[in-house]
Design a protein around this motif. Structure first.
Motif, PDB file in Angstrom:
ATOM      1  N   THR A   8       0.827  -1.210   0.000  1.00  0.00           N
ATOM      2  CA  THR A   8       0.000   0.000   0.000  1.00  0.00           C
ATOM      3  C   THR A   8       0.859   1.256   0.000  1.00  0.00           C
ATOM      4  OG1 THR A   8      -0.151  -0.205   2.414  1.00  0.00           O
ATOM      5  CG2 THR A   8      -1.989  -1.083   1.112  1.00  0.00           C
ATOM      6  N   ASP A   9       1.993   1.203   0.714  1.00  0.00           N
ATOM      7  CA  ASP A   9       2.914   2.339   0.706  1.00  0.00           C
ATOM      8  C   ASP A   9       3.494   2.555  -0.683  1.00  0.00           C
ATOM      9  OD1 ASP A   9       2.548   2.738   3.448  1.00  0.00           O
ATOM     10  OD2 ASP A   9       4.135   1.309   3.945  1.00  0.00           O
ATOM     11  N   VAL A  10       3.864   1.455  -1.333  1.00  0.00           N
ATOM     12  CA  VAL A  10       4.412   1.543  -2.685  1.00  0.00           C
ATOM     13  C   VAL A  10       3.389   2.161  -3.629  1.00  0.00           C
ATOM     14  CG1 VAL A  10       5.275   0.218  -4.661  1.00  0.00           C
ATOM     15  CG2 VAL A  10       5.971  -0.409  -2.332  1.00  0.00           C
ATOM     16  N   LEU A  11       2.123   1.769  -3.473  1.00  0.00           N
ATOM     17  CA  LEU A  11       1.061   2.310  -4.332  1.00  0.00           C
ATOM     18  C   LEU A  11       0.876   3.807  -4.099  1.00  0.00           C
ATOM     19  CD1 LEU A  11      -1.208   1.831  -6.367  1.00  0.00           C
ATOM     20  CD2 LEU A  11      -2.710   1.244  -4.449  1.00  0.00           C
ATOM     21  N   ILE A  12       0.954   4.231  -2.840  1.00  0.00           N
ATOM     22  CA  ILE A  12       0.835   5.657  -2.518  1.00  0.00           C
ATOM     23  C   ILE A  12       1.946   6.450  -3.201  1.00  0.00           C
ATOM     24  CG2 ILE A  12       1.036   7.358  -0.665  1.00  0.00           C
ATOM     25  CD1 ILE A  12      -0.406   5.323   1.145  1.00  0.00           C
ATOM     26  N   TYR A  13       3.164   5.949  -3.113  1.00  0.00           N
ATOM     27  CA  TYR A  13       4.287   6.645  -3.738  1.00  0.00           C
ATOM     28  C   TYR A  13       4.162   6.635  -5.267  1.00  0.00           C
ATOM     29  CZ  TYR A  13       6.690   6.877   0.760  1.00  0.00           C
ATOM     30  OH  TYR A  13       7.027   7.154   2.064  1.00  0.00           O
ATOM     31  N   PHE A  14       3.606   5.549  -5.813  1.00  0.00           N
ATOM     32  CA  PHE A  14       3.399   5.482  -7.264  1.00  0.00           C
ATOM     33  C   PHE A  14       2.413   6.554  -7.724  1.00  0.00           C
ATOM     34  CE2 PHE A  14       0.799   3.877 -10.803  1.00  0.00           C
ATOM     35  CZ  PHE A  14       1.780   3.701 -11.774  1.00  0.00           C
ATOM     36  N   VAL A  15       1.302   6.683  -7.005  1.00  0.00           N
ATOM     37  CA  VAL A  15       0.295   7.698  -7.347  1.00  0.00           C
ATOM     38  C   VAL A  15       0.880   9.103  -7.185  1.00  0.00           C
ATOM     39  CG1 VAL A  15      -1.938   8.678  -6.700  1.00  0.00           C
ATOM     40  CG2 VAL A  15      -1.640   6.196  -6.761  1.00  0.00           C
ATOM     41  N   LEU A  16       1.656   9.283  -6.121  1.00  0.00           N
ATOM     42  CA  LEU A  16       2.330  10.572  -5.936  1.00  0.00           C
ATOM     43  C   LEU A  16       3.256  10.864  -7.111  1.00  0.00           C
ATOM     44  CD1 LEU A  16       3.064  13.038  -4.185  1.00  0.00           C
ATOM     45  CD2 LEU A  16       4.744  11.590  -3.016  1.00  0.00           C
ATOM     46  N   GLY A  17       3.949   9.835  -7.573  1.00  0.00           N
ATOM     47  CA  GLY A  17       4.835  10.001  -8.727  1.00  0.00           C
ATOM     48  C   GLY A  17       4.095  10.428  -9.973  1.00  0.00           C
ATOM     49  N   LEU A  18       2.857   9.964 -10.131  1.00  0.00           N
ATOM     50  CA  LEU A  18       2.056  10.388 -11.284  1.00  0.00           C
ATOM     51  C   LEU A  18       1.860  11.909 -11.292  1.00  0.00           C
ATOM     52  CD1 LEU A  18      -0.759   7.654 -11.337  1.00  0.00           C
ATOM     53  CD2 LEU A  18       1.069   7.933 -13.017  1.00  0.00           C
ATOM     54  N   GLY A  19       1.519  12.446 -10.124  1.00  0.00           N
ATOM     55  CA  GLY A  19       1.330  13.892 -10.033  1.00  0.00           C
ATOM     56  C   GLY A  19       2.624  14.659 -10.205  1.00  0.00           C
ATOM     57  N   LEU A  27      12.025   4.524  -6.397  1.00  0.00           N
ATOM     58  CA  LEU A  27      11.669   3.766  -7.595  1.00  0.00           C
ATOM     59  C   LEU A  27      10.161   3.782  -7.837  1.00  0.00           C
ATOM     60  CD1 LEU A  27      14.108   0.737  -7.225  1.00  0.00           C
ATOM     61  CD2 LEU A  27      14.221   2.569  -8.938  1.00  0.00           C
ATOM     62  N   ALA A  28       9.365   3.743  -6.754  1.00  0.00           N
ATOM     63  CA  ALA A  28       7.913   3.838  -6.910  1.00  0.00           C
ATOM     64  C   ALA A  28       7.520   5.206  -7.464  1.00  0.00           C
ATOM     65  CB  ALA A  28       7.228   3.588  -5.569  1.00  0.00           C
ATOM     66  N   LEU A  29       8.155   6.261  -6.956  1.00  0.00           N
ATOM     67  CA  LEU A  29       7.907   7.603  -7.486  1.00  0.00           C
ATOM     68  C   LEU A  29       8.299   7.686  -8.959  1.00  0.00           C
ATOM     69  CD1 LEU A  29       9.303   9.768  -4.542  1.00  0.00           C
ATOM     70  CD2 LEU A  29       6.910   9.572  -5.202  1.00  0.00           C
ATOM     71  N   ALA A  30       9.441   7.085  -9.285  1.00  0.00           N
ATOM     72  CA  ALA A  30       9.936   7.132 -10.661  1.00  0.00           C
ATOM     73  C   ALA A  30       8.990   6.422 -11.613  1.00  0.00           C
ATOM     74  CB  ALA A  30      11.333   6.505 -10.732  1.00  0.00           C
ATOM     75  N   ALA A  31       8.448   5.278 -11.193  1.00  0.00           N
ATOM     76  CA  ALA A  31       7.525   4.531 -12.057  1.00  0.00           C
ATOM     77  C   ALA A  31       6.293   5.372 -12.384  1.00  0.00           C
ATOM     78  CB  ALA A  31       7.123   3.225 -11.378  1.00  0.00           C
ATOM     79  N   GLY A  32       5.735   6.033 -11.379  1.00  0.00           N
ATOM     80  CA  GLY A  32       4.586   6.903 -11.626  1.00  0.00           C
ATOM     81  C   GLY A  32       4.952   8.088 -12.496  1.00  0.00           C
ATOM     82  N   GLY A  33       6.120   8.677 -12.233  1.00  0.00           N
ATOM     83  CA  GLY A  33       6.540   9.840 -12.995  1.00  0.00           C
ATOM     84  C   GLY A  33       6.773   9.541 -14.460  1.00  0.00           C
ATOM     85  N   LEU A  34       7.347   8.373 -14.751  1.00  0.00           N
ATOM     86  CA  LEU A  34       7.621   8.018 -16.139  1.00  0.00           C
ATOM     87  C   LEU A  34       6.340   7.859 -16.945  1.00  0.00           C
ATOM     88  CD1 LEU A  34      10.552   5.477 -15.672  1.00  0.00           C
ATOM     89  CD2 LEU A  34      10.669   7.729 -16.759  1.00  0.00           C
ATOM     90  N   LEU A  35       5.264   7.454 -16.282  1.00  0.00           N
ATOM     91  CA  LEU A  35       3.991   7.286 -16.975  1.00  0.00           C
ATOM     92  C   LEU A  35       3.296   8.617 -17.260  1.00  0.00           C
ATOM     93  CD1 LEU A  35       2.407   4.184 -15.165  1.00  0.00           C
ATOM     94  CD2 LEU A  35       3.370   4.280 -17.476  1.00  0.00           C
ATOM     95  N   SER A  36       3.605   9.647 -16.466  1.00  0.00           N
ATOM     96  CA  SER A  36       2.824  10.883 -16.556  1.00  0.00           C
ATOM     97  C   SER A  36       3.589  12.090 -17.080  1.00  0.00           C
ATOM     98  CB  SER A  36       2.257  11.233 -15.164  1.00  0.00           C
ATOM     99  OG  SER A  36       3.305  11.469 -14.245  1.00  0.00           O
ATOM    100  N   ILE A  37       4.912  12.005 -17.161  1.00  0.00           N
ATOM    101  CA  ILE A  37       5.678  13.204 -17.517  1.00  0.00           C
ATOM    102  C   ILE A  37       5.348  13.691 -18.929  1.00  0.00           C
ATOM    103  CG2 ILE A  37       7.734  12.026 -18.424  1.00  0.00           C
ATOM    104  CD1 ILE A  37       9.363  14.173 -16.847  1.00  0.00           C
ATOM    105  N   SER A  38       5.007  12.759 -19.822  1.00  0.00           N
ATOM    106  CA  SER A  38       4.651  13.166 -21.191  1.00  0.00           C
ATOM    107  C   SER A  38       3.404  14.038 -21.212  1.00  0.00           C
ATOM    108  CB  SER A  38       4.438  11.927 -22.071  1.00  0.00           C
ATOM    109  OG  SER A  38       5.630  11.177 -22.177  1.00  0.00           O
ATOM    110  N   TRP A  39       2.487  13.803 -20.264  1.00  0.00           N
ATOM    111  CA  TRP A  39       1.289  14.646 -20.177  1.00  0.00           C
ATOM    112  C   TRP A  39       1.696  16.089 -19.909  1.00  0.00           C
ATOM    113  CZ3 TRP A  39      -1.273  11.048 -15.986  1.00  0.00           C
ATOM    114  CH2 TRP A  39      -1.508   9.791 -16.552  1.00  0.00           C
ATOM    115  N   GLY A  40       2.627  16.256 -18.967  1.00  0.00           N
ATOM    116  CA  GLY A  40       3.079  17.601 -18.626  1.00  0.00           C
ATOM    117  C   GLY A  40       3.755  18.299 -19.789  1.00  0.00           C
ATOM    118  N   VAL A  41       4.590  17.568 -20.528  1.00  0.00           N
ATOM    119  CA  VAL A  41       5.262  18.151 -21.692  1.00  0.00           C
ATOM    120  C   VAL A  41       4.239  18.585 -22.737  1.00  0.00           C
ATOM    121  CG1 VAL A  41       6.850  17.677 -23.586  1.00  0.00           C
ATOM    122  CG2 VAL A  41       7.374  16.841 -21.293  1.00  0.00           C
ATOM    123  N   ARG A  42       3.217  17.755 -22.936  1.00  0.00           N
ATOM    124  CA  ARG A  42       2.165  18.083 -23.910  1.00  0.00           C
ATOM    125  C   ARG A  42       1.418  19.356 -23.496  1.00  0.00           C
ATOM    126  NH1 ARG A  42      -0.405  13.623 -23.508  1.00  0.00           N
ATOM    127  NH2 ARG A  42       0.963  12.520 -24.955  1.00  0.00           N
TER     128      ARG A  42
END
Length: 249
Positions: free
Chosen positions: A4-15, A206-221
């Protein structure tokens, strides 16, 4: 660490990844105060952990920016070489400073950037004609940016971007692309230095990075779709929010 902690950090990474792509900074500037204020990491550990997310996010953002607006790689190299060596020195110093001193220094750094960007945004100016910076000028900028990148784990791009827009008249998007190309070597060497001092929480990063890699293209767009003045305004407000959050800890 629980799943659950990993999932929280993943979602945070998305933002954080979306914001990193939007402002060309890899998301680390907001990750550091969030990890410190809401997750209890000390300043050193927050900076080192944020870098695990920042390095791959910056790499992906460079690719996306280059797809939409070709980066001038010779200029990027002139920025990156001095920045790399200064980041190594700055990170070595930072890893041995007291955590409280590091936190207050980071807050002051963010406030100074916000004040400068706000002044630039609202002062009446006739405009700056775009001109190509010389290699020596880029070297000086890389030198100064690298120091902040090493000391604070992030910051090289947020120093270089306003300088490139205000002094040389580059558009915000072009400046952010160049700054990202410089930020990759500075954040990489900073991560290696913090890791060598045991100041990285790898699973969290790494959990933050996984979320960030999925969402960073949205920000660039989004960055390429927004008016230049609005993007600068959002960037300035973003810095203020980060400073307030960290100072409240």
């Amino acid at each position: 660490m629980l799943w659950t902690d990993v999932l929280i950090y993943f979602v945070l990474g998305l933002g954080l990844g979306t914001l990193g792509g939007l402002f060309g900074i890899g998301g680390g500037l907001i990750a550091i105060p969030v990890l410190g204020v809401f997750f209890g990491l000390d300043q050193h550990l927050a900076q080192g952990t944020a870098l695990v997310m920042v390095v791959p996010n910056v790499l992906l953002a460079i690719w996306r920016y280059n797809q939409r607006n070709r980066i001038a790689w010779r200029q990027a190299a002139a920025l990156s070489l001095p920045a790399f060596f200064m980041a190594w020195g700055g990170a070595t110093v930072a890893a041995n400073l007291p955590g409280t001193l590091m936190r207050y220094g980071f807050v002051l750094f963010l406030l100074a950037l916000a004040a400068y960007n706000g002044w630039r945004l609202y002062r009446p100016v006739a405009g700056v004609s775009e001109r190509v910076p010389t290699t020596s000028q880029l070297g000086v900028l890389g030198f100064c940016s690298g120091i902040s990148g090493g000391l604070f784990g992030v910051g090289a791009a947020v120093v270089a971007t306003p300088a490139l827009t205000s002094i040389f008249g580059l558009s915000q998007v072009v400046a952010q692309g160049l700054s990202l190309a410089m930020a990759l070597p500075t954040t990489s060497v900073a991560l290696a230095t913090f890791a060598a001092h045991g100041q990285v929480a790898w699973i969290t990063g790494l959990a933050l990075a996984a979320g960030g890699l999925l969402s960073i293209s949205w920000g660039v767009r989004i960055a390429h779709a927004l008016p230049d003045r609005l993007l600068r305004s959002l960037f300035c407000g973003f810095l203020v929010v980060c400073a307030i959050g960290l100072s409240l800890r």
